[in-house]
Write a protein that holds these residues in place. Structure first.
Motif, mmCIF file in Angstrom:
data_model
loop_
_atom_site.group_PDB
_atom_site.id
_atom_site.type_symbol
_atom_site.label_atom_id
_atom_site.label_comp_id
_atom_site.label_asym_id
_atom_site.label_seq_id
_atom_site.Cartn_x
_atom_site.Cartn_y
_atom_site.Cartn_z
ATOM 1 N N ASP A 162 0.832 -1.335 -0.049
ATOM 2 C CA ASP A 162 0.187 0.077 0.214
ATOM 3 C C ASP A 162 0.923 1.163 -0.033
ATOM 4 O O ASP A 162 0.945 1.978 1.155
ATOM 5 C CB ASP A 162 -0.802 0.090 1.070
ATOM 6 N N PRO A 163 1.573 1.461 -1.092
ATOM 7 C CA PRO A 163 2.489 2.332 -1.059
ATOM 8 C C PRO A 163 1.929 4.021 -0.999
ATOM 9 O O PRO A 163 2.490 4.864 -0.545
ATOM 10 C CB PRO A 163 3.514 2.437 -2.464
ATOM 11 N N TRP A 164 0.806 4.009 -1.470
ATOM 12 C CA TRP A 164 0.165 5.744 -1.458
ATOM 13 C C TRP A 164 -0.950 5.745 -0.346
ATOM 14 O O TRP A 164 -1.305 6.709 -0.074
ATOM 15 C CB TRP A 164 -0.724 5.772 -2.951
ATOM 16 N N ASP A 165 -0.675 4.736 0.748
ATOM 17 C CA ASP A 165 -1.733 5.022 1.722
ATOM 18 C C ASP A 165 -3.215 5.308 1.363
ATOM 19 O O ASP A 165 -3.784 6.217 1.773
ATOM 20 C CB ASP A 165 -1.198 6.164 2.808
ATOM 21 N N ALA A 166 -3.652 4.083 0.631
ATOM 22 C CA ALA A 166 -4.880 4.330 -0.166
ATOM 23 C C ALA A 166 -6.024 3.777 0.591
ATOM 24 O O ALA A 166 -5.544 3.233 1.943
ATOM 25 C CB ALA A 166 -4.686 3.859 -1.600
ATOM 26 N N TRP A 167 -7.193 3.660 0.044
ATOM 27 C CA TRP A 167 -8.316 3.275 0.753
ATOM 28 C C TRP A 167 -9.212 2.165 -0.032
ATOM 29 O O TRP A 167 -10.085 1.831 0.650
ATOM 30 C CB TRP A 167 -9.376 4.522 0.995
ATOM 31 N N THR A 168 -8.853 1.788 -0.935
ATOM 32 C CA THR A 168 -9.805 0.913 -1.698
ATOM 33 C C THR A 168 -9.013 -0.448 -1.604
ATOM 34 O O THR A 168 -7.751 -0.669 -1.342
ATOM 35 C CB THR A 168 -9.937 1.251 -3.371
ATOM 36 N N LEU A 169 -9.990 -1.532 -1.999
ATOM 37 C CA LEU A 169 -9.525 -2.778 -1.763
ATOM 38 C C LEU A 169 -8.288 -3.511 -2.424
ATOM 39 O O LEU A 169 -7.555 -4.479 -1.765
ATOM 40 C CB LEU A 169 -10.488 -3.742 -1.829
ATOM 41 N N GLU A 170 -8.177 -2.819 -3.604
ATOM 42 C CA GLU A 170 -6.853 -3.557 -4.124
ATOM 43 C C GLU A 170 -5.435 -3.352 -3.460
ATOM 44 O O GLU A 170 -4.694 -4.016 -3.605
ATOM 45 C CB GLU A 170 -6.814 -2.840 -5.695
ATOM 46 N N TRP A 171 -5.608 -2.293 -2.618
ATOM 47 C CA TRP A 171 -4.256 -2.042 -1.867
ATOM 48 C C TRP A 171 -4.443 -3.111 -0.436
ATOM 49 O O TRP A 171 -3.259 -2.806 0.316
ATOM 50 C CB TRP A 171 -4.194 -0.700 -1.223
ATOM 51 N N ALA A 172 -5.220 -3.920 -0.306
ATOM 52 C CA ALA A 172 -5.352 -4.659 0.875
ATOM 53 C C ALA A 172 -4.747 -5.921 0.415
ATOM 54 O O ALA A 172 -4.405 -6.962 1.446
ATOM 55 C CB ALA A 172 -6.866 -5.008 1.348
ATOM 56 N N THR A 173 -4.214 -6.416 -0.650
ATOM 57 C CA THR A 173 -3.551 -7.477 -0.994
ATOM 58 C C THR A 173 -2.096 -7.328 -1.389
ATOM 59 O O THR A 173 -1.694 -6.086 -1.431
ATOM 60 C CB THR A 173 -4.384 -8.254 -2.016
ATOM 61 N N THR A 174 -1.310 -8.314 -1.493
ATOM 62 C CA THR A 174 -0.105 -8.293 -1.773
ATOM 63 C C THR A 174 0.206 -7.355 -3.271
ATOM 64 O O THR A 174 -0.621 -7.317 -4.163
ATOM 65 C CB THR A 174 0.627 -9.308 -2.155
ATOM 66 N N SER A 175 1.394 -7.068 -3.376
ATOM 67 C CA SER A 175 1.707 -6.385 -4.852
ATOM 68 C C SER A 175 2.906 -7.032 -5.485
ATOM 69 O O SER A 175 3.971 -7.163 -4.882
ATOM 70 C CB SER A 175 2.485 -5.124 -4.760
ATOM 71 N N PRO A 176 2.947 -7.824 -6.516
ATOM 72 C CA PRO A 176 1.400 -8.129 -7.316
ATOM 73 C C PRO A 176 0.452 -8.872 -6.497
ATOM 74 O O PRO A 176 1.058 -9.887 -5.699
ATOM 75 C CB PRO A 176 1.933 -8.689 -8.487
ATOM 76 N N PRO A 177 -0.581 -8.891 -6.792
ATOM 77 C CA PRO A 177 -1.611 -9.824 -5.895
ATOM 78 C C PRO A 177 -1.403 -11.285 -6.515
ATOM 79 O O PRO A 177 -1.142 -11.369 -7.671
ATOM 80 C CB PRO A 177 -3.070 -9.203 -6.434
#
Lengths: 559, 335
Positions: free
Chosen positions: A513-528
Motif C-alpha cells: 500500500d505505497p500511497w496510503d490508499a483506501w480501496t480494496l486493491e491495496w489490501a492484498t500483496t503487490s503483485p496480487p
C-alpha cells in the motif's frame, strides 16, 4: 470492530524459476484477469507508440508548406491508420485492460465472472488489430490498388465503396475493426456480470468505488453503441463483396445513412474512451488530497447522465450535411446538455482537492494536467455544439485540436496518472518519481505546444486531412510550432519507456500500500496472488481501508 | 475588335481584385459568415469567462492546498463528504447557461438556414468531382470550373444562390469569409447562399476528406464589382475562340483523347469528365487551384499532371514535344 475482517496475513509465496516456454505458456493460456488486463494495456501502449510515430511523420510533412516528405496516398493512409489505431487499438484496450485488472480487485472478487470469455476477448481484439495492420501487406488485393486503408477513421461512404476504394484495404478496415470490436463487447459483458454478481460481502452498489461505477456505465455504453458500428460494417462488406447497395450512391444508396450509423456509435464512443480517465481521476485525486471524493452520489449520477445523454447527440457531427434547422437545433441542445454533468465532475474533483493536503506525486501531476486541459476541451466542445459556429469549425483543424485535447489532454493524461498509480500494485515496484516528473513536464509542454496552435490554424480556414498546403494562407507558423511540440512529446514518452524498463528491474519495492490508499486493491500483496484475496474481504463503507486505518473514526459511522 | 478590347480589359481587371488569401472566420464578408461570426464571439465570450473562473479555481486550489513541508503527514485533513447545496448550485447555474446558449443557437441556426435571400439572385450549381469543382449557371446555360464568379453585394441586394451536388463522393464547400461549410452529397441537393460585401477573390477549400487529392481541391470565389459580373458572363457565353492561325493546333487537340474528358464549346470536344475548357485562359488557376495559370505551368501540367497533383485523374498523355506545343498554343487561344 469485530465485523471488519481483512486478510491482513498474506500467504507466503515461494516463486520458483520458470523456463521461457513455461512462462510463455502461462501468459498465452492464462484466464487470470490480471494477466489479461496487463496484456491489454501493454498491447495498447505498443499501438500507442506506433500511432504516435505515424502522427510524428504527419507533423513533419505539415511543418512547412508544399512539403514532399511523404506522398499524398501515404499521408492519407497515415491519418486513417493513426485515427483507427488510437480509437480501436489504444483507447478500447485501455478500457478493457484497466477494468479487467482493477474491477475484481476493487470489489473484492477472485476473478472476472467469465474468465475464458475474457481471454477470448483479448485474443480476438489482438487478432483484429493485426488483421488491420496486415492490410499494409495484403490490402492491395487482386486489383493491385492501395495498401492500408486511406478512407479516414470514420470511413465515410461512398468513398469506401468499390468504385472509389479499389483493392481490399477498406475490407481490411471493416473486418479488422469489427473483429477487434467483438473483443470489446465480450469484455463489456464480463464487466457488467462481474460488478453485478461478484461484489464481496458488504460491497453494496452505493459503496462501490467510483472507478468501478464508471467502468460499469462504460461497459453498458459499449454494449449499446458498438453493435450499430458492427452492423454498418457488415452492410459495407455486403456492399463491397456481394453487390448490396446500402451506401452505394451510384445505385441509389445513401451516403448520409452511413454517417448516422457511424456516429450513433461514434459519439458514445468518445465517452467510452474518456471514462477510464474519469475513473482513474476519481480514485487518485482523493488519495493525493487525503480527502474522500466530494459528492460521491453526484459523481456517479453524472456518469450515468453522461451515458444516457451521449446516446442522443450523434448528429452534431453532421451539422454540415444539410439537416433541417430543427434537427440541427435539437442536436446542438443535447450536445450542450452533456456539458452539465461533465461540469459537475470537474467541480467535484476540484472540491475534493479543496481543503486537502495535496501531494504532487506523478499520478497527481497528471490529474492536474487533465483538469485544466479537459476544461479547455469541454469549452471548445461547447463552441462546436453551437451549430452555426460549427459550420465554420467543422472538419477544420480546430476540431483536430479539440478532440486531441479530450483524448490526449484528457484520456492519455488520465491513463498515465493511472499507470503511475497502479504500476506498484501490478509489479511490486515503484516507478521513478524523478523520471516521472520529466515525463510529465515534457509531455505537458509538448502537448500544449502542438495542439493550442492548431485551434488557430482551423480558425484561419485550414481543413483537416490535407497532406499539404500552399504558403501565404496564414497557417505556416501555427503548423511549425505544432510540429516542434512533437519533439517534446516524443521525449516525454521516451522518459516513460525508460522509466518502466528501469523500474521493473531496479525500482524501489512498493509494498502492499505505497500511497496510503483506501480501496480494496491495496489490501492484498503487490503483485496480487492469482486468487487476489486469500479470504474474501467484508466491507462496511466505500473506503474500507480508511475504516481499518482509523478505527476511531470509520466512514461507516457517517454513511 | 471591341470584344477583344473588352476581353483585354477584363483580363487586367480580374487579377486586380484584392485577394483574401487568409480566410479568417473572424473577418466575415457576407451575411451567413457575419451571423456565424456574431454567435462565435458571443460563445467565445461566455466560454472564456467560464475558463477564467473554473480554471482560476483549479489553479487556486492546487496552489493554496499543496502540502507544505511543515505539515504533519500523520494528520489527515478534515474529511468532507459533499454538500447538496453546492451540488445543486453547480448543476443549476450551468443549466441556465446552457439554456441561454440553446436559445441563441436556435435563433441563429434558423436565421441562417431559413433566411430569404435578397430578391435578385444569381443561381449557381456547384458539382463536386474528385478533385475539382464544376460550376454551372443554369439560367445562363454556362458551365465553367473551379472559379466561381458571382456579383458582389455591397448594398445587400444581390445574392448568389448555390445548389450543391456531388458527382462521386462527399465534398464540402467552405469559403470561410463568406459562409460556413455545407456538404456536397451524391443523390442529394444542398443549398447555400452568399452575398459578398466587397468585390474580391475569396479562397476556400474542400472541407470533407474526399480521397487522394483532397488537399488540392481549392475554391476561389470571385466577387465582381457591380456591373462587372454581367460583362464577365457575356464573355463566357460566347463560343470558343476561332482563331484561323490555330487550325493546325486545334486539329491536333481534337485528334487526341483530351476531347473524351473535356469540352470546348462549338467544337467536337464534348467530354464531361473533366473541367470545361471553353474559356480556359480566363481562369487564374489550373488543377483546381494547384497552379497559377501561366504558360509555363500550363505546359508542365499538360505534360504530366501527376507532378503537381499526384493521384489526380488526368493522366500524362505522353505527348511529343511538337504535340505538346500545339496543344498548349491551342489552349492558350481559348481566351
Amino acid at each position: 470492530m469485530a465485523s471488519i475482517d481483512y486478510p491482513l496475513e498474506h500467504p507466503k509465496i515461494h516463486p520458483r524459476e520458470f523456463s521461457f516456454s513455461e512462462t510463455l505458456y502461462a501468459w498465452v493460456a492464462t484466464v487470470d484477469h490480471k494477466r489479461l488486463g496487463l496484456m491489454y494495456i501493454v498491447s495498447a501502449l505498443i499501438f500507442l507508440v506506433i500511432a504516435g510515430i505515424m502522427a510524428s511523420v504527419m507533423r513533419i510533412q505539415l511543418a512547412v508548406p508544399n512539403n514532399h516528405f511523404v506522398d499524398p496516398d501515404t499521408f492519407n493512409r497515415l491519418f486513417t491508420m493513426h485515427g483507427t489505431t488510437m480509437v480501436f487499438l489504444v483507447g478500447m484496450p485501455i478500457v478493457a485492460g484497466l477494468s479487467n485488472y482493477l474491477v475484481p480487485l476493487m470489489i473484492g472478487a477472485r476473478d472476472m465472472a467469465f474468465p475464458r470469455l475474457n481471454a477470448f476477448g483479448f485474443w480476438i481484439f489482438l487478432f483484429g488489430g493485426l488483421l488491420l495492420y496486415y492490410s499494409y501487406i495484403g490490402g492491395s488485393g487482386l486489383s493491385g490498388a492501395g495498401s492500408a486503408p486511406d478512407v479516414g477513421w470514420f470511413a465515410y461512404a461512398p468513398l469506401t465503396e468499390k468504385a472509389f476504394s479499389r483493392g481490399a484495404s477498406s475490407d481490411f478496415w471493416a473486418l479488422g475493426v469489427m473483429v477487434s470490436g467483438f473483443g470489446s463487447i465480450a469484455s463489456a459483458i464480463n464487466v457488467i456480470a462481474t460488478t453485478i454478481s461478484l461484489r464481496c460481502p458488504g460491497m453494496t452498489l452505493s459503496r462501490m468505488p467510483v472507478f468501478v461505477w464508471v467502468m460499469l456505465v462504460d461497459a453498458w455504453l459499449i454494449l449499446v453503441a458498438l453493435p450499430p458500428l458492427s452492423a454498418a460494417q457488415i452492410m459495407l462488406l455486403l456492399d463491397r463483396s456481394l453487390g448490396a447497395n446500402f451506401f452505394n450512391t451510384q445505385a441509389g444508396g445513401s451516403a448520409v445513412l452511413w454517417q448516422h450509423f457511424f456516429w450513433i456509435f461514434g459519439h458514445p464512443e468518445v465517452y467510452i474512451l474518456i471514462f477510464p480517465a474519469f475513473g482513474t481521476l476519481s480514485e487518485i485525486i482523493p488519495i493525493f488530497s487525503r480527502k474522500p471524493i466530494f459528492g460521491r452520489p453526484a459523481m456517479v449520477g453524472a456518469v450515468v447522465a453522461i451515458g444516457f445523454i451521449s446516446l442522443g447527440v450523434w448528429a452534431h457531427h453532421m451539422f454540415a450535411v444539410g439537416m433541417t434547422s430543427w434537427s440541427n437545433t435539437f442536436f446542438a441542445a443535447s450536445s450542450m446538455l452533456v456539458g452539465v454533468p461533465t461540469g459537475i465532475k470537474i467541480f467535484n474533483w476540484t472540491a475534493t482537492m479543496y481543503g486537502g493536503k495535496l501531494r504532487f506525486a506523478t499520478p497527481m501531476l497528471f490529474c492536474c494536467g487533465f483538469l485544466l486541459q479537459f476544461l479547455v476541451a469541454g469549452l471548445t466542445g461547447i463552441m462546436l455544439a453551437v451549430a452555426p459556429f460549427d459550420w465554420q469549425l467543422h472538419d477544420s483543424y480546430f476540431v483536430v485540436a479539440h478532440f486531441h485535447f479530450t483524448l490526449i489532454g484528457g484520456l492519455v493524461f488520465g491513463v498515465f496518472a493511472g499507470l503511475y498509480y497502479w504500476f506498484p500494485k501490478a509489479t511490486g515496484r515503484m516507478l521513478s518519481e524523478k523520471l516521472g516528473k520529466w515525463h510529465f513536464w515534457l509531455f505537458c509542454i509538448g502537448f500544449n505546444m502542438t495542439f493550442i496552435p492548431l485551434h488557430f490554424a482551423g480558425m484561419l480556414g485550414m481543413p483537416r486531412r490535407i497532406y499539404t498546403y500552399a504558403a501565404g494562407r496564414g497557417w505556416e507558423s501555427w503548423n511549425m510550432i505544432a510540429s516542434i511540440g512533437v519533439i517534446f512529446q516524443a521525449a516525454g514518452i521516451l522518459f516513460f519507456v525508460w522509466n518502466v524498463i528501469q523500474s521493473l528491474r531496479f525500482g524501489e519495492r512498493a509494498g502492499d500500500d505505497p500511497w496510503d490508499a483506501w480501496t480494496l486493491e491495496w489490501a492484498t500483496t503487490s503483485p496480487p496472488p492469482e486468487y487476489n484475496f486469500e479470504k474474501l474481504p467484508v466491507v462496511r463503507s466505500s473506503r474500507p481501508l480508511w475504516d481499518l486505518k482509523h478505527p476511531q473514526d470509520p466512514d461507516w459511522k457517517f454513511e | 475588335m471591341i470584344v477583344h478590347a473588352l476581353a483585354a480589359l477584363l483580363q487586367t481587371q480580374v487579377p486586380g481584385l484584392p485577394e483574401h488569401r487568409v480566410a479568417n472566420i473572424f473577418k466575415p464578408l457576407a451575411s451567413p459568415a457575419q451571423s456565424e461570426y456574431e454567435i462565435a464571439v458571443f460563445v467565445i465570450a461566455i466560454t472564456t469567462v467560464i475558463f477564467v473562473v473554473v480554471g482560476g479555481l483549479i489553479v487556486f486550489t492546487i496552489v493554496r492546498f499543496r502540502r507544505r513541508p511543515s505539515d504533519d503527514t500523520r494528520q489527515e485533513p478534515p474529511q468532507v463528504y459533499g454538500s447538496n447545496q453546492i451540488e445543486v448550485a453547480w448543476t443549476v447555474i450551468p443549466i441556465l447557461i446552457v439554456f441561454v446558449l440553446i436559445g441563441v443557437t436556435a435563433r441563429i441556426t434558423a436565421g441562417v438556414q431559413n433566411a430569404s435571400p435578397p430578391a435578385s439572385t444569381v443561381k449557381v450549381t456547384v458539382i463536386g468531382h474528385q478533385w475539382w469543382w464544376e460550376v454551372v449557371y443554369p439560367d445562363f446555360g454556362l458551365t465553367t470550373a473551379n472559379e466561381i464568379h458571382v456579383p458582389a453585394s455591397p448594398d445587400g441586394k444581390t445574392a448568389t444562390y448555390l445548389t450543391l451536388r456531388s458527382m462521386d463522393v462527399i465534398h464540402s464547400f467552405w469559403v470561410p469569409q463568406l459562409s460556413g461549410k455545407t456538404d456536397l452529397i451524391p443523390n442529394r441537393d444542398n443549398f447555400l447562399w452568399i452575398d459578398p460585401k466587397e468585390a474580391g477573390i475569396y479562397l476556400g477549400n474542400c472541407a470533407e476528406y474526399c480521397g487522394t487529392q483532397h488537399a488540392n481541391m481549392l475554391l476561389r470565389v470571385i466577387a465582381h464589382p457591380p456591373g462587372d459580373f454581367e460583362k464577365w458572363m457575356a464573355e463566357q457565353q460566347k463560343p470558343a475562340e476561332q482563331n484561323p492561325q490555330m487550325t493546325e493546333a486545334k486539329a491536333m487537340f481534337e485528334s487526341l483523347s483530351c476531347i473524351n474528358c473535356h469540352t470546348v464549346k462549338g467544337t467536337p470536344a464534348v467530354g464531361k469528365f473533366g473541367p470545361d475548357l471553353t474559356h480556359l485562359m480566363s481562369r487564374e488557376t489550373i488543377g483546381a487551384g494547384v497552379l497559377t495559370n501561366t504558360a509555363e505551368n500550363l505546359r508542365n501540367w499538360i505534360n504530366d499532371p501527376q507532378v503537381a497533383k499526384p493521384g489526380c485523374y488526368m493522366p500524362s498523355m505522353k505527348l511529343t514535344d511538337q504535340e505538346l506545343g500545339q496543344v498548349v498554343s491551342y489552349l492558350e487561344s481559348l481566351k
